[in-house]
Design a protein around this motif. Structure first.
Motif, PDB file in Angstrom:
ATOM      1  N   LEU A 507       5.191-111.451  29.821  1.00  0.00           N
ATOM      2  CA  LEU A 507       5.444-111.625  31.242  1.00  0.00           C
ATOM      3  C   LEU A 507       6.242-112.899  31.494  1.00  0.00           C
ATOM      4  CD1 LEU A 507       1.897-110.570  32.391  1.00  0.00           C
ATOM      5  CD2 LEU A 507       4.003-109.353  32.982  1.00  0.00           C
ATOM      6  N   THR A 508       7.191-112.797  32.390  1.00  0.00           N
ATOM      7  CA  THR A 508       7.979-113.962  32.781  1.00  0.00           C
ATOM      8  C   THR A 508       7.116-114.883  33.630  1.00  0.00           C
ATOM      9  OG1 THR A 508       9.959-112.576  32.797  1.00  0.00           O
ATOM     10  CG2 THR A 508      10.107-114.698  33.916  1.00  0.00           C
ATOM     11  N   THR A 509       7.158-116.161  33.334  1.00  0.00           N
ATOM     12  CA  THR A 509       6.363-117.144  34.074  1.00  0.00           C
ATOM     13  C   THR A 509       7.216-118.355  34.424  1.00  0.00           C
ATOM     14  OG1 THR A 509       5.638-118.213  32.033  1.00  0.00           O
ATOM     15  CG2 THR A 509       4.220-116.473  32.921  1.00  0.00           C
ATOM     16  N   ASN A 510       6.696-119.170  35.325  1.00  0.00           N
ATOM     17  CA  ASN A 510       7.330-120.454  35.627  1.00  0.00           C
ATOM     18  C   ASN A 510       6.614-121.555  34.836  1.00  0.00           C
ATOM     19  OD1 ASN A 510       4.936-120.990  36.994  1.00  0.00           O
ATOM     20  ND2 ASN A 510       5.829-120.804  39.038  1.00  0.00           N
ATOM     21  N   PRO A 511       7.048-122.810  34.969  1.00  0.00           N
ATOM     22  CA  PRO A 511       6.404-123.878  34.183  1.00  0.00           C
ATOM     23  C   PRO A 511       4.927-124.112  34.516  1.00  0.00           C
ATOM     24  CG  PRO A 511       8.601-124.566  34.865  1.00  0.00           C
ATOM     25  CD  PRO A 511       8.310-123.289  35.594  1.00  0.00           C
ATOM     26  N   GLN A 512       4.443-123.539  35.639  1.00  0.00           N
ATOM     27  CA  GLN A 512       3.022-123.654  35.992  1.00  0.00           C
ATOM     28  C   GLN A 512       2.217-122.465  35.478  1.00  0.00           C
ATOM     29  OE1 GLN A 512       5.535-124.272  38.573  1.00  0.00           O
ATOM     30  NE2 GLN A 512       5.354-126.330  37.677  1.00  0.00           N
ATOM     31  N   ALA A 513       2.839-121.631  34.654  1.00  0.00           N
ATOM     32  CA  ALA A 513       2.205-120.447  34.057  1.00  0.00           C
ATOM     33  C   ALA A 513       1.938-119.345  35.067  1.00  0.00           C
ATOM     34  CB  ALA A 513       0.911-120.818  33.327  1.00  0.00           C
ATOM     35  N   GLN A 514       2.563-119.416  36.248  1.00  0.00           N
ATOM     36  CA  GLN A 514       2.440-118.343  37.224  1.00  0.00           C
ATOM     37  C   GLN A 514       3.358-117.186  36.840  1.00  0.00           C
ATOM     38  OE1 GLN A 514       3.375-121.101  40.601  1.00  0.00           O
ATOM     39  NE2 GLN A 514       1.682-120.034  41.621  1.00  0.00           N
ATOM     40  N   VAL A 515       2.854-115.975  36.961  1.00  0.00           N
ATOM     41  CA  VAL A 515       3.655-114.793  36.662  1.00  0.00           C
ATOM     42  C   VAL A 515       4.706-114.605  37.761  1.00  0.00           C
ATOM     43  CG1 VAL A 515       3.590-112.281  36.353  1.00  0.00           C
ATOM     44  CG2 VAL A 515       1.767-113.714  35.404  1.00  0.00           C
ATOM     45  N   LEU A 516       5.911-114.245  37.348  1.00  0.00           N
ATOM     46  CA  LEU A 516       7.020-114.074  38.281  1.00  0.00           C
ATOM     47  C   LEU A 516       7.373-112.595  38.447  1.00  0.00           C
ATOM     48  CD1 LEU A 516       9.404-116.901  36.965  1.00  0.00           C
ATOM     49  CD2 LEU A 516       7.623-117.079  38.725  1.00  0.00           C
ATOM     50  N   ASN A 517       7.885-112.249  39.633  1.00  0.00           N
ATOM     51  CA  ASN A 517       8.404-110.903  39.836  1.00  0.00           C
ATOM     52  C   ASN A 517       9.867-110.856  39.384  1.00  0.00           C
ATOM     53  OD1 ASN A 517      10.051-111.968  41.854  1.00  0.00           O
ATOM     54  ND2 ASN A 517       8.803-111.200  43.543  1.00  0.00           N
ATOM     55  N   PRO A 518      10.532-109.702  39.419  1.00  0.00           N
ATOM     56  CA  PRO A 518      11.917-109.626  38.930  1.00  0.00           C
ATOM     57  C   PRO A 518      12.889-110.560  39.639  1.00  0.00           C
ATOM     58  CG  PRO A 518      10.984-107.436  39.083  1.00  0.00           C
ATOM     59  CD  PRO A 518       9.997-108.363  39.720  1.00  0.00           C
ATOM     60  N   GLN A 519      12.551-110.994  40.849  1.00  0.00           N
ATOM     61  CA  GLN A 519      13.411-111.931  41.585  1.00  0.00           C
ATOM     62  C   GLN A 519      13.117-113.384  41.235  1.00  0.00           C
ATOM     63  OE1 GLN A 519      11.778-109.227  43.320  1.00  0.00           O
ATOM     64  NE2 GLN A 519      13.656-108.147  42.719  1.00  0.00           N
ATOM     65  N   GLY A 520      12.162-113.610  40.334  1.00  0.00           N
ATOM     66  CA  GLY A 520      11.824-114.970  39.923  1.00  0.00           C
ATOM     67  C   GLY A 520      10.868-115.672  40.857  1.00  0.00           C
ATOM     68  N   VAL A 521      10.180-114.929  41.717  1.00  0.00           N
ATOM     69  CA  VAL A 521       9.242-115.508  42.685  1.00  0.00           C
ATOM     70  C   VAL A 521       7.819-115.387  42.146  1.00  0.00           C
ATOM     71  CG1 VAL A 521       8.344-115.358  45.037  1.00  0.00           C
ATOM     72  CG2 VAL A 521      10.774-114.921  44.591  1.00  0.00           C
ATOM     73  N   PRO A 522       7.020-116.464  42.225  1.00  0.00           N
ATOM     74  CA  PRO A 522       5.650-116.403  41.708  1.00  0.00           C
ATOM     75  C   PRO A 522       4.785-115.382  42.441  1.00  0.00           C
ATOM     76  CG  PRO A 522       6.323-118.677  42.069  1.00  0.00           C
ATOM     77  CD  PRO A 522       7.371-117.828  42.709  1.00  0.00           C
ATOM     78  N   ILE A 523       3.963-114.679  41.698  1.00  0.00           N
ATOM     79  CA  ILE A 523       2.957-113.787  42.266  1.00  0.00           C
ATOM     80  C   ILE A 523       1.695-114.613  42.464  1.00  0.00           C
ATOM     81  CG2 ILE A 523       1.535-111.756  41.841  1.00  0.00           C
ATOM     82  CD1 ILE A 523       3.886-110.640  40.180  1.00  0.00           C
ATOM     83  N   GLU A 524       1.344-114.833  43.677  1.00  0.00           N
ATOM     84  CA  GLU A 524       0.233-115.729  43.984  1.00  0.00           C
ATOM     85  C   GLU A 524      -1.069-115.223  43.374  1.00  0.00           C
ATOM     86  OE1 GLU A 524      -1.740-119.064  45.501  1.00  0.00           O
ATOM     87  OE2 GLU A 524       0.398-118.620  45.287  1.00  0.00           O
TER      88      GLU A 524
END
Length: 577
Positions: A507-524
């Motif tokens: 799964l794609t994540t940001n540096p805070q380990a939040q999962v991202l959607n295809p647009q690169g936005v975190p899934i809360e």
């Protein structure tokens, strides 16, 4: 269980290093945490691993006088990862990794031993470390765990243990390899084995825990102390969403569905997809049916985390250099008709063994990294054949070092010949015919290799020319600890096929380990760590421990982020549809 709904702060799916790191971190910061594990034991692939973590800039190295600049590590990774170097995630890793080691070492039952003598795999790459970038969990006495938790702790992989006793790479393993040649080694092994026999008689399992099972044991002890609930045999079936965020998990436990509501979020750490045949077929090279692969992680690592993440809009990154963390394995026949997997990690580097394809030709520096060995095998094995190779050695080599499941002297080994696992031939040509290798090709390869090997040289592949090579060789063998000729028969061989320590695509994540959607936005409310998170190494393997080091670190990051009092729906978070 009488209640079918439970409310907690954080739910962690998976009980390997990443999951328990997140759970312990969050619990230490005051959150109520439940860890749910699909298998009937705790530990996942971590418990079956060597337990080493790549942890640059760690405080144990600094305490030993090894002071590195973070830019040196970045230089190494930039050259190794190339276009797949993700500056934001690498910076997050390098910043949090030393903090993670310090936190667990100082605040929990997880004590570390240093790996200050372990070098990075590719010593000729700019910025490569010659030591100080690795740590491992210190040996752990299983009796420190409560009986219920000890009962749930996964045992060491049988193929990498000796009669159920785990052996740690380094001084411990060296003692076992030299037990017939050193009084000190004999005394060490005698004490270890005597204690092990007593533990087996009393507890039915090894209690002197090392490697990955020591890491899980220490994390489980820490989780126990912090009140973390750890449920086994509790597979996660689906995520629950509410108000535009992930708010819980529906699990199956004791033949009923239970809803766990999570006030702070859910961490996916279910071990990636090494046993997901469908996804293997889609992503792995030279795997047309999905079955041409033999993973080392337990079968419970079957892609649940990725499927759960995708179900709420998470994106899986498949653009990595490799989707899989390759490892060379041999298939071990068992009495019950099943097949085990032995990982050939260190034996390839010892002097007096070579790896060849079916044409009898060498194809790689055998003392290089395990990932590199399989990567080369996949790329060079004939296209019309199953990718495989053979490790070929002399009788002297087998008795001195062992090969695969065949242990060194004084342990008997001829039963492995009867089982077909170990092939034998009085001559190289006879061995080749036993294995299905081209006899003339093998004879010529060995003859050419021996010319230079007698002087400790390998001009064809540079074996023994890097610190990593030499560390895994035999320090008592000169002039090159990794090179010796193959001269006097009988000769032996073991077939090696592609296996893995786990998967890189995730799964794609940001540096805070939040999962991202295809647009690169975190899934809360949704985090991923370990093999459920796309590898920050971009599908490359620059150093030993690049699975567990980031797994522990981003589990730590996820636990901290979930526990942050200021955490709330951010302005750039898109609600789940």
């Amino acid at each position: 269980m009488t209640n079918r709904t439970h409310d907690v702060d954080l739910i962690v799916i998976g009980s390997g290093a990443a999951g328990l790191s997140a759970a312990v971190t969050a619990a230490y910061h005051g959150l109520s945490v439940i860890v749910v594990e699909k298998a009937d034991t705790l530990g996942g692939a971590t418990a079956w691993s060597g337990g080493w973590m790549w942890a640059p800039l760690n405080p144990l190295a600094k305490a030993a006088g090894i002071h590195e600049d973070a830019d040196t590590v970045r230089t190494y990774l930039r050259h190794e990862l190339g276009e797949r170097y993700d500056a934001a995630k690498i910076d997050a890793f390098l910043a949090a990794c030393p903090q993670m080691v310090a936190f667990f070492h100082e605040k929990t039952a997880l004590q570390f031993a240093d790996g200050n003598a372990i070098a990075d795999i590719h010593g000729d790459t700019p910025g490569a470390g010659t030591g100080g970038r690795s740590v491992i969990a210190a040996p752990f006495d299983g009796r420190a765990l409560s009986p219920p938790t000890l009962k749930k702790l996964r045992k060491t992989m049988p193929e990498t243990a000796f009669l159920g006793m785990p052996i740690q790479a380094g001084a411990d393993l060296r003692a076992f390899l030299t037990v017939t040649r050193s009084v000190k080694s004999f005394w060490h092994v005698s004490k270890r084995f005597t204690r092990h026999v007593c533990d087996m008689a009393r507890y039915g399992r090894a209690m002197q825990l090392v490697n990955g099972v020591a890491l899980i044991g220490r994390l489980a002890k820490s989780a126990e102390a912090l009140g973390v609930d750890m449920w086994v045999s509790s597979p996660a079936r689906r995520l629950v969403t509410s108000g535009g965020r992930v708010s819980g998990v529906v699990i199956e436990r004791d033949d009923q569905e239970i809803t766990l509501n999570a006030r702070r979020g859910v961490v996916l750490a279910a071990g990636g997809f090494p046993w997901d045949v469908s996804r293997r077929k889609t992503l792995f090279p030279r795997t047309p049916t999905g079955q041409e692969h033999w993973p080392l992680p337990p079968p419970s690592a079957s892609g649940d985390g990725l499927r759960l993440g995708e179900s709420v809009g998470g994106a899986v990154d498949t653009s990595l250099y490799s989707p899989v963390a390759w490892a060379p394995v041999s298939l071990v026949p068992k009495g019950n008709g099943k097949v085990g997997h032995f990982p050939h990690i260190i034996d390839r580097a010892k002097p007096g063994v070579i790896g060849v394809l079916s044409n009898g030709q060498r194809f790689v520096n055998e003392a290089a990294g395990y990932y590199d060995y399989v990567d080369a095998m996949i790329k060079t094995a004939p296209e019309d054949e199953q990718p495989c190779s053979w490790l070929v050695c002399t009788h002297r080599f087998q008795r001195r070092y062992g090969l695969g499941m065949t242990r060194p002297a004084p342990v008997p080994f001829r039963h492995w010949i009867k089982k077909g696992y170990l092939k034998r031939g009085n001559t190289l040509e006879a061995l080749a015919r036993e294995c299905g290798i081209d006899p003339a090709g093998l004879a010529k390869t060995v003859a050419d290799y021996n010319v230079h090997a007698r002087q400790g040289e390998d001009p064809a592949f540079g074996r023994g020319t890097t610190p990593y090579n030499r560390k895994n060789g035999d320090p008592d063998h000169t002039p090159n600890p990794c090179v010796a000729p193959l001269e006097n028969g009988p000769f032996y061989a073991i077939k090696v096929v592609p296996g893995c320590f786990g998967t890189f695509a995730g799964l794609t994540t940001n540096p805070q380990a939040q999962v991202l959607n295809p647009q690169g936005v975190p899934i809360e409310g949704l985090y991923a760590a370990g093999s459920d998170m796309a590898s920050i190494m971009g599908g490359h393997y620059p150093a030993g421990g690049i699975n567990l080091g980031p797994a522990m670190t981003f589990g730590y990051i996820a636990g901290q982020h979930a526990a942050s009092p200021a955490r709330s729906l951010s302005s750039n978070t898109k609600p789940i549809p």
